[in-house]
Write an enzyme that holds these catalytic residues in place. Structure first.
Site, PDB file in Angstrom:
ATOM      1  N   GLU A  42       1.140  -1.524   0.076  1.00  0.00           N
ATOM      2  CA  GLU A  42       0.029  -0.195   0.681  1.00  0.00           C
ATOM      3  C   GLU A  42       1.096   1.293   0.037  1.00  0.00           C
ATOM      4  OE1 GLU A  42      -3.569   2.335   2.317  1.00  0.00           O
ATOM      5  OE2 GLU A  42      -2.552   0.296   3.477  1.00  0.00           O
ATOM      6  N   ARG A 272       5.848 -13.579   9.729  1.00  0.00           N
ATOM      7  CA  ARG A 272       5.988 -12.058   9.514  1.00  0.00           C
ATOM      8  C   ARG A 272       8.025 -11.780   9.995  1.00  0.00           C
ATOM      9  NH1 ARG A 272       1.977  -7.868  11.523  1.00  0.00           N
ATOM     10  NH2 ARG A 272       3.328  -5.923  10.524  1.00  0.00           N
ATOM     11  N   LYS A 282       3.024   0.736  10.278  1.00  0.00           N
ATOM     12  CA  LYS A 282       3.448   2.226   9.535  1.00  0.00           C
ATOM     13  C   LYS A 282       3.056   3.024   9.870  1.00  0.00           C
ATOM     14  CE  LYS A 282       2.559   0.343   5.020  1.00  0.00           C
ATOM     15  NZ  LYS A 282       2.666   0.432   3.734  1.00  0.00           N
TER      16      LYS A 282
END
Length: 567
Positions: A42, A272, A282
Site C-alpha cells: 500500500e 512476518r 507504518k
C-alpha cells in the site's frame, strides 16, 4: 575434506514450506503449470525491512520457478496514499536487486470491482447498510456469540442498487452508508459476518482524482485483483490466515460470475519479520516522522529500507539475513545483532579502508623535519586486490584517537604510552616520549620520535611491535561530522509493550561527534560508497555533507560490542 552431496530427500527438506507447496502445485500442473506472484504494497509509507522479507519471497519464488512477479500498489484508501510513497517503493525494490514483470494498481480495477459489487447485489449477496460503524461493530457479536443481522440486510435489490449508486456521488456523506457482503452472521470466523466491502471517501485519489467517491475495502480488492491479473500464488504474512476463507469465497463468486473454473489463485501465509528494539507499524513510523522524533523516513535509525541504505547497509546483506532466518508458520522475534552480523560480514568484503580520527588528540613527531611531508601507500581493500590503492600524507603533526594513549598504562595496553613503541599504520614505528597537559591536567599533545628506517613496506623495516595505530595528518585532513547510532527503542520488543511507543524511545539513539578528522580520500567518497574507518567500524557518507565538510553515518562496528555492553 570430502564433500557429501545431499540426497533428493535432503534437498526437499532444505527448501521452505512455501517452495514445497509451489512445487506440489507444479507437479499437479495447476494453472497450466504457470507461476505468477505479486508484491502488493500500500503506498501509504516507506518500505521497511519487514517488507523486504515479503519482497524476497514474492520475487524469489518467481525467479526460482521461471515465473513472473508483478508489482501492484494497493491504492484503495486515498486518505493515506500519495505518489511520493509510490516512487520510493519503486526505488527500494530496485535497490534490493529485484525486477518486476509489470506495475499494476488496485485502482486499475475500480471499474471491474464496481461491476462485481453490482453483480453481488443483484445476486442478493450484498446490501447497503445505513447503520453507524459503532452499531455495525456491536452487532457483529463475538467469536463465541453469533452476530445480529442488520435491519437493512433484506433490502430489495433495486433499492440496494439505487443506494449503492448514491454512495458514489459527491453528495454522499462519509460514514452514512456502506456496502456489506451478505454471508453468515453466525459464522465463527468473524470476517464472514457480513464484511464491509465498500465505503464512502471524498479525498481525491492520487491516480483517479475525484472520479470515485466509494472505494473497495482491502478484503474485497485484494483477492479479486489477484484473480484479474492471473496470480497463481498470493503469498502474504500470517495475520491474513483468518482472511483466507473470505479470499477463497470471493474467488468462488468471481469464477461463478465469469463462468470459468480452470484457474484460481492460492493464498499462502508465512511468518512476518520482527526485530528486537524495532517497530514495524507504518502508522507509528509515520507518527515518528510527522512529530519530528526522527529526521524523516530515511533517518538511519529507522527500519525503513531507505534509512538502512542511508546508514550504509548493503542490499546483499539484507537479503542474506532474510535468507538466514528463513520462512516458517510461526512468528518470532529476531535479534537485531543477526542483521548487523550479516551487514558486517558483507561490508568486510567490499568496504574501502580509510583513516579517520573521531576523538582526536595531537601527536607531534618531534624529530620529523619541520614543514616536510611524504606520501604513504594505503591499500583500499585487502579483500579485493582489484580495488587498488590510494595515498595518505604523513607529516610532523598528526591526529590520533585519544583512547589510543594512556600515560600510566597497564601491562597489556599495547597502544601509545611513554617509553613504548607502536607502528603508525602505513608509516613508521614511533616511540612515545611524553605528553603535554593543560591546567586541568587534560592531555593536549602527545610527543614521540620516529625511526626513519621503519617505513612500512621498506626492506628490513618490519621490526615487531605489539600495537598499530591509525592516524591522519593535521595539515592534510578534513574536518568532519560523524553520527553514531544506537537502538531506536530502549525495550527489546516495543510492539508488545502496552505503554505509548513514544515513551519507549531511546534518548541516546543518536550521538553526533563534531571536530572529527578524515583523510582527504575519505572526504571525497560519496553516499553509496561503503567505507571502513580503520579500527573503528563501517561508515557511509551522508547526503547532508560535502567534500569540504563531510558527514558520516556509522553503519555498524567491527565487532558486536552492543550485546556485551548492555548485559
Amino acid at each position: 575434506m570430502a564433500t557429501t552431496e545431499m540426497t533428493p530427500a535432503e534437498e526437499k527438506r532444505s527448501i521452505s514450506f512455501v517452495e514445497q507447496m509451489v512445487e506440489a502445485d507444479l507437479a499437479e500442473k495447476k494453472n497450466d503449470g504457470r507461476i505468477q506472484t505479486r508484491f502488493p504494497p500500500e503506498p501509504n509509507g516507506y518500505l521497511h525491512i519487514g517488507h523486504a522479507k515479503a519482497i524476497c519471497m514474492d520475487f524469489g519464488i518467481a525467479e526460482k520457478y521461471n515465473g513472473v512477479c508483478n508489482l501492484r500498489f494497493d491504492d484503495t484508501n486515498p486518505t493515506k496514499e500519495n505518489n511520493e510513497y509510490v516512487e520510493n517503493i519503486l526505488n527500494d525494490i530496485k535497490w534490493l536487486g529485484f525486477h518486476w514483470g509489470q506495475v499494476y494498481y488496485a485502482s486499475d480495477y475500480f471499474e471491474k470491482l464496481w461491476d462485481f459489487a453490482l453483480w453481488l447485489i443483484r445476486q442478493g449477496r450484498a446490501y447497503v447498510d445505513e447503520q453507524t460503524s459503532e452499531q455495525i461493530a456491536e452487532q457483529k457479536g463475538t467469536p463465541t456469540q453469533a452476530g445480529t443481522p442488520s435491519p437493512y440486510r433484506d433490502r430489495p435489490v433495486e433499492e440496494n442498487l439505487k443506494l449503492f449508486a448514491a454512495m458514489n456521488t459527491p453528495e454522499a456523506v462519509e460514514g452514512s452508508m456502506v456496502l456489506r457482503a451478505k454471508i453468515d452472521m453466525a459464522n465463527p470466523n468473524m470476517h464472514f459476518r457480513d464484511p464491509i466491502i465498500y465505503r464512502i471517501i471524498h479525498t481525491p485519489h492520487h491516480r483517479t482524482g475525484t472520479k470515485w467517491h466509494a472505494y473497495p475495502m482491502y478484503d474485497f480488492a485484494h483477492g479479486q485483483s489477484d484473480y484479474f491479473e492471473g496470480v497463481t500464488h498470493s503469498i502474504c504474512t500470517l495475520e491474513f490466515v483468518p482472511h483466507r476463507p473470505l479470499y477463497d469465497l470471493f474467488v468462488d463468486y468471481l469464477q461463478e460470475k465469469e463462468g470459468q473454473h480452470s484457474y484460481r489463485p492460492r493464498q499462502i501465509e508465512f511468518n512476518r519479520l520482527n526485530l528486537t528494539y524495532t517497530m514495524m507499524s507504518k502508522r507509528k513510523l509515520l507518527a515518528l516522522v510527522n512529530e519530528g522524533l526522527v529526521s524523516g523516513w530515511d533517518d538511519p535509525r529507522m527500519p525503513t529500507l531507505s534509512g538502512m541504505r542511508r546508514r550504509g547497509y548493503s542490499p546483499e546483506s539484507i537479503r542474506r539475513f532474510i535468507d538466514s532466518i528463513g520462512y516458517t508458520k510461526f512468528d518470532a522475534l529476531n535479534d537485531m545483532a543477526l542483521l548487523e552480523a550479516a551487514v558486517r560480514d558483507d561490508l568486510n568484503m567490499k568496504a574501502q579502508r580509510v583513516s579517520a580520527v573521531l576523538n582526536p588528540v595531537a601527536l607531534t613527531i618531534t624529530n620529523y623535519p619541520d614543514g616536510e611531508s611524504e606520501e604513504m601507500t594505503a591499500i583500499n581493500n585487502p579483500e579485493s586486490e582489484a580495488d587498488g590503492t590510494h595515498t595518505i600524507t604523513f607529516s610532523k603533526h598528526l591526529w590520533i584517537e585519544r583512547d589510543d594513549f594512556m600515560e600510566d598504562a597497564p601491562k597489556k595496553f599495547f597502544r601509545m604510552t611513554p617509553g613504548k613503541e607502536v607502528r603508525l599504520k602505513n608509516a613508521y614505528i614511533v616511540k612515545c616520549t611524553g605528553c603535554v597537559k593543560d591546567e586541568e591536567g587534560v592531555v593536549t599533545e602527545i610527543l614521540a620520535e620516529y625511526d626513519p628506517e621503519t617505513l612500512s613496506g621498506r626492506e628490513g623495516a618490519n621490526r615487531k611491535v605489539k600495537g598499530t595505530l591509525h592516524w591522519v595528518s593535521a595539515d592534510h585532513c578534513v574536518e568532519a561530522e560523524v553520527r553514531i547510532y544506537d537502538r531506536l527503542f530502549e525495550v527489546e520488543n516495543p510492539s508488545a509493550d502496552e505503554r505509548d511507543f513514544r515513551e519507549l524511545l531511546n534518548p541516546q539513539s543518536l550521538t553526533t561527534l563534531t571536530k572529527c578528522y578524515v583523510e582527504p580520500y575519505a572526504a571525497e567518497r560519496k553516499p553509496g560508497e561503503y567505507l571502513q574507518f580503520q579500527r573503528i567500524g563501517y561508515f557511509m557518507a551522508d547526503p547532508d555533507g560535502s567534500s569540504e565538510h563531510p558527514v558520516y553515518n556509522k553503519t555498524v562496528g567491527l565487532k558486536d560490542t552492543w550485546a556485551r555492553k548492555n548485559k
